[in-house]
Design an enzyme around this catalytic site. Sequence first.
Site, PDB file in Angstrom:
ATOM      1  CG  ASP A  67      -2.154   0.705   0.887  1.00 36.08           C
ATOM      2  OD1 ASP A  67      -2.452   1.413  -0.134  1.00 36.08           O
ATOM      3  OD2 ASP A  67      -3.513  -0.439   0.992  1.00 36.08           O
ATOM      4  CG  ASP A 101       1.829   4.258  -7.168  1.00 34.87           C
ATOM      5  OD1 ASP A 101       0.946   3.082  -7.419  1.00 34.87           O
ATOM      6  OD2 ASP A 101       1.993   5.228  -7.702  1.00 34.87           O
ATOM      7  CG  MET A 102      -1.832  -0.188  -6.939  1.00 37.52           C
ATOM      8  SD  MET A 102      -4.227  -1.320  -6.205  1.00 37.52           S
ATOM      9  CE  MET A 102      -5.146   0.704  -7.079  1.00 37.52           C
ATOM     10  CE  LYS A 119     -11.085  -7.135   1.907  1.00 34.99           C
ATOM     11  NZ  LYS A 119     -11.997  -5.352   2.490  1.00 34.99           N
ATOM     12  CG  HIS A 148     -15.559  -0.661  -5.611  1.00 37.50           C
ATOM     13  ND1 HIS A 148     -16.588  -0.925  -4.563  1.00 37.50           N
ATOM     14  CD2 HIS A 148     -14.724  -0.207  -4.906  1.00 37.50           C
ATOM     15  CE1 HIS A 148     -15.791  -0.974  -3.580  1.00 37.50           C
ATOM     16  NE2 HIS A 148     -14.698  -0.366  -3.955  1.00 37.50           N
TER      17      HIS A 148
END
Length: 592
Positions: free
Chosen positions: A226, A246-247, A260, A264
């Site tokens: 994260d 940073d993804m 999870k 969205h």
Amino acid sequence: MSPTQTKNSSQDLLQAQVDLWHHALGFVKSMALKCAMELQIPNTIQHHGGAMTPSELAAKIGLHPSKLPRLRRLMRVLTVSGIFAVHESTTADKESVYVLTPTTCLLVSDEVKSNLFPILSLMLDSTVLSPFFGMNSWFLDEHSTSLFKKAHGLTFWEMADKNDSYNQSINNAMVSDSNFLMDIILRECGDVFLGINSLIDVAGGHGGAASAIAKAFPQMKCTVLDLPHVVEEAPTDDHVSFISGDMFKYIPPADALFLKWVFHDWGDEDCVKILKKCKEAIPPREAGGKVIIVDMVVGSGPNEIVTRETQVFFDLFIMFLEGIEREEFEWKNIFMQAGFSEYKIISMLGDMFTASLLHFARGRGHTNWVPQSSLLRTSEPVGHGAPTQTPPRFAKLDFATYDGTEDPLNWLNQREQFFRGQRTLVSERTWLASYHLRGAAQTWYYALEQDEGSMPHWERFRELCLLRFGPPIRGSRLAELGRLPFTSTVQAFADRFQALACHASGVTAQQRADLFVGALSDHIRMDVELRGPQDLQTAMHYARALRVVLQLRRALHARPRLPATLLPGGCRLHSGGRRRRRPGRPRCREGV
């Protein structure tokens, strides 16, 4: 127009008015729930034994007596809505009693694993609700920005970065949701995590989900990825490690990635970027690489008005930060654009958010895009032409009954094979097995559900069934094997020994062989020991073979001798077929 037609038309108009009022006043229910939460009404009723009268409730939460009639009106909204329940008094001199429902039990702070208070508080916070008052102007605004930023001048995540208390509220909300949801995921869909040695929870916040997975699978190395300001405030966890990153730029390699409620929050273009980084981080499908997503699939689950409304309500709600809830074809599109070759949807929560667990693997080369659903169908993607459809379950497999009159081990093992062959969901296994119980076993299960308080999961059912109907234990299973007497034949002893050995987990193959050989009768044991069997099956084979040899030897020694026959010339024919001459007699010749 006839009077009947006029009356019906009027009724239709009045009903239309009621419908409009019902929709326009829908916010009142949300505000009543928010008020009850902030007044700590669920906790107060829970700590009072689960039931309170209006007067008791008003006194406990510190309301002025003049507010008691208003409290009754607030609670009436919440009881009519089904959030609380009320037991009406049968006499005028007694007050009604408010009690909790399964819904309000999720708001009680004492229930750590099922406390949704933090996430509901965030959803009903004024910073989240106020942007919707300017929704009409946002639609007319040609600039592309989120509702939240238009109202506050900052995006939702920028406010979290700048406001420590707000950031803490978000993290608390995510942890409460993880505590609630992960318990269900691991119980109902735990098979998805089998065989994984390393897992990264992408955008995993303070590690609520990763911690639950690590505790359920201790051999798995779990890591949370994260942003730096999130990781800095993450609690210490012996089971989980944290990485700042940073993804969108880099995701560390792992056997599996877990996301999870991440996708969205982002539009399709950003989701494809994240998925491409995921694909770079996991090994190929043949090596077990997979991405596991927990998110909503709009249109899945029961076809009920509450389910459908909740799905589309949440989709519009998440628009405040430019988020989106997707239908299956929309998920399929972003998966395909990211280069993945297959996916599978497992529907979990039909009545709430219809949350679904999607997991898919990194493929090799180009394949046709074929959805896989554990509830509907399974398909293998192929390189050319249409996919070959295979039925999700075999047409006919008998499910034997069990009545408790014999060792249940074989029945339970056969059930395991049935579940694998029929791809039975974990949540359905105990119910299916219990349906086929008869006699004493059925009575035992009825009492078991009363003792457990609910239907036990399959592993618990198996354990208790073996304890109740399996062979009795007089000490350890190892000692039981050592005391088993050899009383009749090798085959009978082997059958009894193997039946007991099946219950002796933790006993090595060599120990089983040694215990079996040591109990044999001496005339067989010594020969078997000389051959040095290293496992039970080999030892049994030697024992049975030697038993047959001994039986043949005994038969030969016990064979009766035939009487001698006098032949011409004084010769006798003995049992061996040879002729013997008496002393002093001439030799006999055949034909004389």
